[in-house]
Write an enzyme that holds these catalytic residues in place. Structure first.
Site, PDB file in Angstrom:
ATOM      1  N   HIS A  33       6.734  58.727 -27.943  1.00 57.82           N
ATOM      2  CA  HIS A  33       7.540  57.793 -26.909  1.00 57.82           C
ATOM      3  C   HIS A  33       6.359  58.146 -25.706  1.00 57.82           C
ATOM      4  O   HIS A  33       5.470  59.772 -26.023  1.00 57.82           O
ATOM      5  CB  HIS A  33       8.278  58.520 -26.114  1.00 57.82           C
ATOM      6  CG  HIS A  33       8.660  57.942 -25.002  1.00 57.82           C
ATOM      7  ND1 HIS A  33       8.802  58.002 -23.655  1.00 57.82           N
ATOM      8  CD2 HIS A  33      10.273  56.762 -24.890  1.00 57.82           C
ATOM      9  CE1 HIS A  33       9.353  57.140 -23.267  1.00 57.82           C
ATOM     10  NE2 HIS A  33      10.262  56.031 -23.780  1.00 57.82           N
ATOM     11  N   ASP A  53      15.311  54.290 -30.315  1.00 56.12           N
ATOM     12  CA  ASP A  53      15.423  53.049 -30.502  1.00 56.12           C
ATOM     13  C   ASP A  53      15.981  53.546 -32.950  1.00 56.12           C
ATOM     14  O   ASP A  53      16.296  52.306 -33.848  1.00 56.12           O
ATOM     15  CB  ASP A  53      14.525  52.252 -30.556  1.00 56.12           C
ATOM     16  CG  ASP A  53      14.471  51.326 -29.591  1.00 56.12           C
ATOM     17  OD1 ASP A  53      15.517  51.212 -29.060  1.00 56.12           O
ATOM     18  OD2 ASP A  53      13.140  51.972 -29.486  1.00 56.12           O
TER      19      ASP A  53
HETATM   20  N1  ACO Z   1       3.869  57.247 -35.992  1.00 49.28           N
HETATM   21  C1  ACO Z   1       2.289  57.474 -36.807  1.00 49.28           C
HETATM   22  N2  ACO Z   1       1.872  58.327 -35.260  1.00 49.28           N
HETATM   23  C2  ACO Z   1       2.427  57.689 -34.405  1.00 49.28           C
HETATM   24  C3  ACO Z   1       3.422  57.248 -33.609  1.00 49.28           C
HETATM   25  C4  ACO Z   1       3.918  56.729 -35.024  1.00 49.28           C
HETATM   26  N3  ACO Z   1       5.539  56.526 -34.546  1.00 49.28           N
HETATM   27  N4  ACO Z   1       3.442  57.234 -32.600  1.00 49.28           N
HETATM   28  C5  ACO Z   1       2.835  57.782 -32.560  1.00 49.28           C
HETATM   29  N5  ACO Z   1       1.595  58.346 -33.299  1.00 49.28           N
HETATM   30  C6  ACO Z   1      -0.288  58.857 -32.953  1.00 49.28           C
HETATM   31  C7  ACO Z   1      -1.156  57.505 -32.626  1.00 49.28           C
HETATM   32  O1  ACO Z   1      -1.839  57.579 -34.077  1.00 49.28           O
HETATM   33  C8  ACO Z   1      -2.325  58.225 -32.180  1.00 49.28           C
HETATM   34  O2  ACO Z   1      -2.652  59.370 -32.922  1.00 49.28           O
HETATM   35  P1  ACO Z   1      -3.834  59.338 -32.163  1.00 49.28           P
HETATM   36  O3  ACO Z   1      -4.152  60.602 -30.988  1.00 49.28           O
HETATM   37  O4  ACO Z   1      -4.945  60.526 -33.667  1.00 49.28           O
HETATM   38  O5  ACO Z   1      -4.346  58.686 -32.208  1.00 49.28           O
HETATM   39  C9  ACO Z   1      -0.804  59.630 -30.761  1.00 49.28           C
HETATM   40  O6  ACO Z   1       0.580  59.890 -31.777  1.00 49.28           O
HETATM   41  C10 ACO Z   1      -0.380  59.135 -29.649  1.00 49.28           C
HETATM   42  O7  ACO Z   1      -0.349  57.696 -29.867  1.00 49.28           O
HETATM   43  P2  ACO Z   1      -0.323  56.670 -28.650  1.00 49.28           P
HETATM   44  O8  ACO Z   1      -0.209  55.080 -29.471  1.00 49.28           O
HETATM   45  O9  ACO Z   1      -1.321  56.780 -28.107  1.00 49.28           O
HETATM   46  O10 ACO Z   1       0.548  57.197 -28.032  1.00 49.28           O
HETATM   47  P3  ACO Z   1       1.466  56.301 -26.792  1.00 49.28           P
HETATM   48  O11 ACO Z   1       2.116  57.057 -25.591  1.00 49.28           O
HETATM   49  O12 ACO Z   1       0.836  54.689 -26.237  1.00 49.28           O
HETATM   50  O13 ACO Z   1       2.629  55.545 -27.401  1.00 49.28           O
HETATM   51  C11 ACO Z   1       4.694  54.380 -28.696  1.00 49.28           C
HETATM   52  C12 ACO Z   1       3.592  55.432 -27.421  1.00 49.28           C
HETATM   53  C13 ACO Z   1       4.234  53.165 -27.993  1.00 49.28           C
HETATM   54  C14 ACO Z   1       6.189  54.525 -28.249  1.00 49.28           C
HETATM   55  C15 ACO Z   1       3.820  55.318 -29.966  1.00 49.28           C
HETATM   56  O14 ACO Z   1       4.394  56.323 -30.448  1.00 49.28           O
HETATM   57  C16 ACO Z   1       4.491  53.787 -31.195  1.00 49.28           C
HETATM   58  O15 ACO Z   1       4.105  52.763 -31.105  1.00 49.28           O
HETATM   59  N6  ACO Z   1       6.056  54.615 -31.470  1.00 49.28           N
HETATM   60  C17 ACO Z   1       6.189  53.663 -32.727  1.00 49.28           C
HETATM   61  C18 ACO Z   1       7.498  52.466 -31.724  1.00 49.28           C
HETATM   62  C19 ACO Z   1       8.336  52.879 -31.369  1.00 49.28           C
HETATM   63  O16 ACO Z   1       9.345  53.304 -31.668  1.00 49.28           O
HETATM   64  N7  ACO Z   1       9.286  52.155 -29.686  1.00 49.28           N
HETATM   65  C20 ACO Z   1       9.640  52.405 -29.009  1.00 49.28           C
HETATM   66  C21 ACO Z   1       9.141  53.290 -27.968  1.00 49.28           C
HETATM   67  S1  ACO Z   1      10.679  53.436 -27.123  1.00 49.28           S
HETATM   68  C22 ACO Z   1      11.308  52.336 -26.333  1.00 49.28           C
HETATM   69  O17 ACO Z   1      10.804  51.487 -26.026  1.00 49.28           O
HETATM   70  C23 ACO Z   1      12.422  52.013 -25.687  1.00 49.28           C
END
Ligand code: ACO
Length: 402
Positions: free
Chosen positions: A279, A337
């Protein structure tokens, strides 16, 4: 070589913050999140207390008006909402223009946008009373529109709202009742649906809420703004994650395949991410996920499917990820979710309905934030800047010389 930084140093000073990770675009008194503590407060009240003791329409009142209602205020609000649950009869024709196999979110973006045409009497944003009417219309009609999108997609007749039911039970009625059979809403399922709605009601400046505020900042009418929010919510990184998460859990299929998916999620050359994990703001447990997990256990026990393989995969995946260095170091915890899809699936909803249910639940948050913004005399049109990385000045070249 163009030195962007030097170029910008000569002009205005502004922050470069892709993804708005550290930029506040507004002030707001509606929702507070402490991502490190895993705390979510609506108007000061913690989400776990609301989920335990309140109900969706009361939370709607709280978000919209800032205080919990007394009995008379609640009754009046409920009456105002139920008075607007039906949609304009001509809207049925509008639905029929869509292909039956459209995704219900596609239909909802179109139909909610079209509310500006059907209810143009409440599009005057300068009239506080019309803003109020538009808010109530949206909260009241979104479940009807989502249920109609579902019924249309499966080729069944639309079911009119039943105002003797409460908000969540009425939604289940409109989705699952059929004219040729009796349908009684199960109170445990109605309570679980009400809880899903409460947990999704607002979440401060997430992507879809920011979209609603940005659209609204230009003076666009509330129906158009909410349609923009629905479009934004559809993406799998946001509201579409509940559908993507259940599909992922089903694809994993059995607990012995979990390590393979954990490995994929950690591989930087693989775009795969564990859906329902991570998140932008929570760097601790999403407090909504805890409540959702309890609800999943209750609903599956009621339906006699505690041994549901998807739930088993979910629980084991959560356990393994929470002990894995990659997820621990990046503070990736299950989000709201992660468990909601399992509950909705057990209730009989197809995955394509998961995000529409998120959308109808979030409508109150969007509209509360929109009203707060419109009522603020200092608000300006949202107009982000950019860091230009293209060509510098050059003269036009005639096509014969290119
Ligand atoms: N699985 C594996 N790795 C992940 C995940 C994941 N679900 N989420 C983040 N990471 C990693 C990224 O690859 C990144 O790694 P790095 O630092 O080595 O590059 C690091 O964690 C940070 O991730 P970001 O994408 O920069 O974090 P951001 O805050 O932009 O993204 C998000 C948040 C979009 C929710 C992300 O965690 C994600 O894509 N999760 C999966 C989708 C999801 O569940 N979305 C629902 C969100 S809640 C809602 O909308 C109600």
């Amino acid at each position: 070589v163009l030195d962007i930084r030097k170029l910008y140093a000569q002009g205005d000073v502004f922050t470069y913050d892709p993804g708005f990770t550290s930029t506040a675009a507004c002030d707001s008194a509606i929702t507070f999140i402490d991502g490190d503590k895993g705390e979510l407060l609506h108007r000061g009240y913690p989400i776990d207390q609301l989920a335990e003791q309140s109900h969706y329409l009361e939370v709607c009142y709280l978000l919209l008006y800032g205080e919990l209602p007394n009995t008379a205020q609640m009754k009046d609000f409920e009456q105002r909402v139920t008075r607007h649950t039906m949609v304009h009869e001509q809207m049925h024709n509008f639905f029929r223009g869509f292909r039956r196999d459209s995704h219900p979110m596609a239909t909802m973006v179109g139909v909610v946008g079209a509310m500006s045409a059907f209810y143009h009497d409440s599009t005057d944003i300068n009239d506080p009373w019309q803003r109020e009417v538009a808010a109530i219309r949206l909260i009241a009609k979104l479940p009807t529109i989502a249920a109609m999108a579902y019924k249309y997609s499966i080729g069944q007749p639309f079911v009119y709202p039943k105002n003797s039911h409460d908000y969540a039970a009425n939604f289940l009625h409109m989705c699952f009742a059929v004219p040729c059979e009796d349908y009684v809403v199960n109170p445990v399922l109605a309570k679980a649906m009400d809880r899903i709605m409460m947990l999704h009601a607002d979440h401060e400046q997430n992507a879809s809420t920011s979209t609603v505020r940005l659209a609204g900042s230009s003076g666009a009418n509330p129906f158009a703004c909410i349609a923009a929010g629905i479009a934004c919510l559809w993406g799998p990184a946001h509201g579409g994650a509940n559908q993507a998460c259940l599909e992922m859990l089903r694809e994993i299929g059995s607990v012995d395949r979990i390590p393979e998916y954990i490995k994929k999620a950690k591989d930087k050359d693989d775009p795969f991410r564990l859906m329902g994990f991570g998140h932008r703001v929570y760097k601790n447990f999403d407090p909504r996920a805890k409540v959702m997990k309890e609800s999943a256990d209750e609903v599956l026990a009621l339906l006699g499917v505690e041994n549901n393989p998807t739930l088993q995969v979910a629980k084991e995946l959560e356990r393994i990820a929470l002990e894995d260095d990659y997820f621990v170091s990046k503070k990736l915890y299950p989000n709201v979710d992660f468990y909601s899809g399992i509950i909705l699936d057990a209730m009989g909803f197809p995955t394509s309905m998961f995000t529409p249910i998120f959308a109808l639940s979030r409508t109150v948050g969007w509209i509360a934030q929109w009203k707060e913004m419109i009522g603020d005399p200092t608000q300006k049109i949202g107009r982000p800047r950019q860091l230009y990385t293209g060509e510098t000045f050059r003269d036009y070249v005639d096509v014969r010389h290119r």
